[in-house]
Design a protein around this motif. Structure first.
Motif, PDB file in Angstrom:
ATOM      1  N   PRO A  88       0.831  -1.212   0.000  1.00 33.71           N
ATOM      2  CA  PRO A  88       0.000   0.000   0.000  1.00 33.71           C
ATOM      3  C   PRO A  88       0.865   1.262   0.000  1.00 33.71           C
ATOM      4  CG  PRO A  88      -0.703  -1.573   1.697  1.00 33.71           C
ATOM      5  CD  PRO A  88       0.608  -2.053   1.202  1.00 33.71           C
ATOM      6  N   PRO A  89       0.265   2.402  -0.354  1.00 29.82           N
ATOM      7  CA  PRO A  89       1.085   3.608  -0.601  1.00 29.82           C
ATOM      8  C   PRO A  89       1.530   4.343   0.652  1.00 29.82           C
ATOM      9  CG  PRO A  89      -1.224   4.128  -0.932  1.00 29.82           C
ATOM     10  CD  PRO A  89      -1.169   2.658  -0.630  1.00 29.82           C
ATOM     11  N   TRP A  90       1.630   3.649   1.804  1.00 28.83           N
ATOM     12  CA  TRP A  90       2.004   4.313   3.053  1.00 28.83           C
ATOM     13  C   TRP A  90       3.487   4.112   3.324  1.00 28.83           C
ATOM     14  CZ3 TRP A  90      -2.483   6.371   3.057  1.00 28.83           C
ATOM     15  CH2 TRP A  90      -3.646   5.625   2.852  1.00 28.83           C
ATOM     16  N   PHE A  91       4.175   5.165   3.675  1.00 26.13           N
ATOM     17  CA  PHE A  91       5.606   5.065   3.964  1.00 26.13           C
ATOM     18  C   PHE A  91       5.871   4.829   5.444  1.00 26.13           C
ATOM     19  CE2 PHE A  91       4.455   9.551   4.099  1.00 26.13           C
ATOM     20  CZ  PHE A  91       4.958   9.942   5.322  1.00 26.13           C
ATOM     21  N   SER A  92       4.828   4.878   6.290  1.00 23.88           N
ATOM     22  CA  SER A  92       4.948   4.566   7.717  1.00 23.88           C
ATOM     23  C   SER A  92       4.157   3.291   7.991  1.00 23.88           C
ATOM     24  CB  SER A  92       4.405   5.711   8.579  1.00 23.88           C
ATOM     25  OG  SER A  92       5.141   6.893   8.360  1.00 23.88           O
ATOM     26  N   VAL A  93       4.827   2.281   8.536  1.00 27.43           N
ATOM     27  CA  VAL A  93       4.185   0.998   8.791  1.00 27.43           C
ATOM     28  C   VAL A  93       4.546   0.528  10.194  1.00 27.43           C
ATOM     29  CG1 VAL A  93       4.181   0.367   6.352  1.00 27.43           C
ATOM     30  CG2 VAL A  93       6.106  -0.312   7.801  1.00 27.43           C
ATOM     31  N   LEU A  94       3.872  -0.548  10.625  1.00 31.18           N
ATOM     32  CA  LEU A  94       4.142  -1.148  11.922  1.00 31.18           C
ATOM     33  C   LEU A  94       4.861  -2.484  11.757  1.00 31.18           C
ATOM     34  CD1 LEU A  94       0.699  -0.423  13.630  1.00 31.18           C
ATOM     35  CD2 LEU A  94       2.852   0.813  13.978  1.00 31.18           C
ATOM     36  N   LYS A  95       5.423  -2.969  12.839  1.00 30.86           N
ATOM     37  CA  LYS A  95       6.113  -4.260  12.794  1.00 30.86           C
ATOM     38  C   LYS A  95       5.177  -5.342  12.260  1.00 30.86           C
ATOM     39  CE  LYS A  95       8.525  -5.749  16.135  1.00 30.86           C
ATOM     40  NZ  LYS A  95       8.963  -6.152  17.501  1.00 30.86           N
ATOM     41  N   ASN A  96       5.761  -6.199  11.424  1.00 30.27           N
ATOM     42  CA  ASN A  96       5.068  -7.337  10.806  1.00 30.27           C
ATOM     43  C   ASN A  96       4.137  -6.936   9.670  1.00 30.27           C
ATOM     44  OD1 ASN A  96       6.376  -8.994  12.663  1.00 30.27           O
ATOM     45  ND2 ASN A  96       4.638  -9.006  14.087  1.00 30.27           N
ATOM     46  N   ASP A  97       4.111  -5.652   9.314  1.00 28.23           N
ATOM     47  CA  ASP A  97       3.334  -5.250   8.138  1.00 28.23           C
ATOM     48  C   ASP A  97       4.022  -5.749   6.874  1.00 28.23           C
ATOM     49  OD1 ASP A  97       1.307  -4.028   9.473  1.00 28.23           O
ATOM     50  OD2 ASP A  97       2.011  -1.973   9.147  1.00 28.23           O
ATOM     51  N   ARG A  98       3.209  -6.067   5.879  1.00 30.42           N
ATOM     52  CA  ARG A  98       3.744  -6.476   4.585  1.00 30.42           C
ATOM     53  C   ARG A  98       3.708  -5.300   3.617  1.00 30.42           C
ATOM     54  NH1 ARG A  98       1.149 -12.551   3.549  1.00 30.42           N
ATOM     55  NH2 ARG A  98       2.107 -13.536   5.399  1.00 30.42           N
ATOM     56  N   VAL A  99       4.797  -5.131   2.916  1.00 25.90           N
ATOM     57  CA  VAL A  99       4.926  -4.017   1.971  1.00 25.90           C
ATOM     58  C   VAL A  99       5.461  -4.569   0.657  1.00 25.90           C
ATOM     59  CG1 VAL A  99       5.982  -1.768   1.526  1.00 25.90           C
ATOM     60  CG2 VAL A  99       5.431  -2.444   3.870  1.00 25.90           C
ATOM     61  N   SER A 100       4.911  -4.073  -0.435  1.00 24.04           N
ATOM     62  CA  SER A 100       5.388  -4.452  -1.765  1.00 24.04           C
ATOM     63  C   SER A 100       5.992  -3.229  -2.433  1.00 24.04           C
ATOM     64  CB  SER A 100       4.238  -5.004  -2.620  1.00 24.04           C
ATOM     65  OG  SER A 100       4.683  -5.300  -3.921  1.00 24.04           O
ATOM     66  N   LEU A 101       7.205  -3.385  -2.934  1.00 27.41           N
ATOM     67  CA  LEU A 101       7.880  -2.317  -3.678  1.00 27.41           C
ATOM     68  C   LEU A 101       8.032  -2.773  -5.119  1.00 27.41           C
ATOM     69  CD1 LEU A 101       9.448  -2.615  -0.649  1.00 27.41           C
ATOM     70  CD2 LEU A 101      10.422  -0.478  -1.457  1.00 27.41           C
ATOM     71  N   ARG A 102       7.603  -1.941  -6.031  1.00 30.57           N
ATOM     72  CA  ARG A 102       7.663  -2.270  -7.457  1.00 30.57           C
ATOM     73  C   ARG A 102       8.559  -1.267  -8.162  1.00 30.57           C
ATOM     74  NH1 ARG A 102       4.796  -5.468 -10.925  1.00 30.57           N
ATOM     75  NH2 ARG A 102       4.708  -4.826 -13.104  1.00 30.57           N
ATOM     76  N   CYS A 103       9.408  -1.765  -9.052  1.00 24.30           N
ATOM     77  CA  CYS A 103      10.306  -0.907  -9.818  1.00 24.30           C
ATOM     78  C   CYS A 103       9.741  -0.715 -11.212  1.00 24.30           C
ATOM     79  CB  CYS A 103      11.699  -1.535  -9.901  1.00 24.30           C
ATOM     80  SG  CYS A 103      12.943  -0.456 -10.631  1.00 24.30           S
ATOM     81  N   GLU A 104       9.442   0.530 -11.551  1.00 25.75           N
ATOM     82  CA  GLU A 104       8.871   0.855 -12.856  1.00 25.75           C
ATOM     83  C   GLU A 104       9.864   1.691 -13.652  1.00 25.75           C
ATOM     84  OE1 GLU A 104       6.253  -0.163 -14.243  1.00 25.75           O
ATOM     85  OE2 GLU A 104       4.817  -0.794 -12.704  1.00 25.75           O
ATOM     86  N   GLY A 105       9.795   1.520 -14.979  1.00 22.96           N
ATOM     87  CA  GLY A 105      10.630   2.310 -15.874  1.00 22.96           C
ATOM     88  C   GLY A 105      10.017   2.337 -17.252  1.00 22.96           C
ATOM     89  N   SER A 106      10.307   3.369 -18.029  1.00 21.82           N
ATOM     90  CA  SER A 106       9.717   3.513 -19.355  1.00 21.82           C
ATOM     91  C   SER A 106      10.598   2.842 -20.396  1.00 21.82           C
ATOM     92  CB  SER A 106       9.552   4.998 -19.704  1.00 21.82           C
ATOM     93  OG  SER A 106      10.801   5.644 -19.695  1.00 21.82           O
TER      94      SER A 106
END
Length: 245
Positions: free
Chosen positions: A31-49
């Motif tokens: 999700p688009p939040w830069f502040s998370v709590l312990k054990n939260d899952r975050v997905s980072l995607r690398c985009e380019g043209s």
């Protein structure tokens, strides 16, 4: 320099700048939040043209290379060591700008997609609990004893922010029989800086190169005029000799 070449030079400059801006990779949080709590899952995607699906991806965390080469980097923030800046580089594109992620060992966190908003933009705030525990009586606060908001769920949104929406925000909620509060998040609303439209910038470059071309033509003309005067035939000022008889 021929004046007919000026539009082509302008086009080359603009095309080069556009290509340069499109060649940089971008890190997208979900999700688009830069502040998370312990054990939260975050997905980072690398985009380019202009990058093929088979292109490898370089990931960095706090300037240290992560030993993966896939486009989607999924993490579970087990502890605070996952905090820091993340960057990626996909294919032949340039290294992305850093995206910060903060991991907190708290019960509640106030989440927002960014800390600086432009006037008129929508803003969404989320009161998030550790391990998504059930929360009730969610309340959002602005500037402590200032405004209070009582949403129907854990999200609160403003369709168009203005200068009055700047301030320190936090949320409170009941987790079971305990009332918990999040840390304070400072959000700033700015007036959009005056921007020059694309057409205005194009006319600016055209005028600049036009003036430079005119100065070049005038300077060249003066040079040849001076050269012609210097190298031209000189008048014979000597008196003719007289013959003595």
């Amino acid at each position: 320099m021929s004046l007919t070449l000026l539009p082509f030079l302008l086009l080359l400059v603009l095309t080069g700048r556009k290509a340069e801006s499109l060649s940089k990779s971008v890190v997208i949080l979900y999700p688009p939040w830069f502040s998370v709590l312990k054990n939260d899952r975050v997905s980072l995607r690398c985009e380019g043209s202009g990058i093929s699906e088979n292109s490898s991806t370089l990931w960095l965390h706090n300037d240290t290379i992560i030993p993966i080469k896939i486009q989607d980097y999924n993490i579970t923030a087990y502890n605070m060591t996952y905090s820091g800046k993340y960057q990626c580089q996909r294919g032949q594109s340039a290294l992305s700008d850093p995206v910060s992620l903060e991991v907190f060992p708290d019960w509640l966190v106030l989440q927002t997609s960014k800390l600086v908003y432009m006037k008129g933009e929508p803003m969404v705030l989320r009161c998030h609990s550790w391990e998504n525990k059930c929360i009730s009586k969610v309340t959002f606060y602005q500037n402590d004893k200032g405004r209070k908001f009582f949403p129907h769920n854990s999200n609160f949104s403003i369709s168009q922010v203005n200068s009055d929406d700047s301030g320190d925000y936090f949320c409170s909620a009941n987790i079971g029989n305990r009332k918990e509060k999040s840390r304070v998040v400072r959000i700033t609303v700015q007036d959009p800086s005056p921007s020059i439209s694309l057409s205005s910038r194009i006319w600016y470059y055209i005028l600049f190169y036009l003036v430079m071309g005119i100065l070049f033509v005038v300077d060249t003309g003066l040079y040849f005029i001076l050269q012609r005067e210097v190298n031209g035939p000189k008048k014979n000022t000597r008196r003719p000799l007289t013959r003595w008889r």
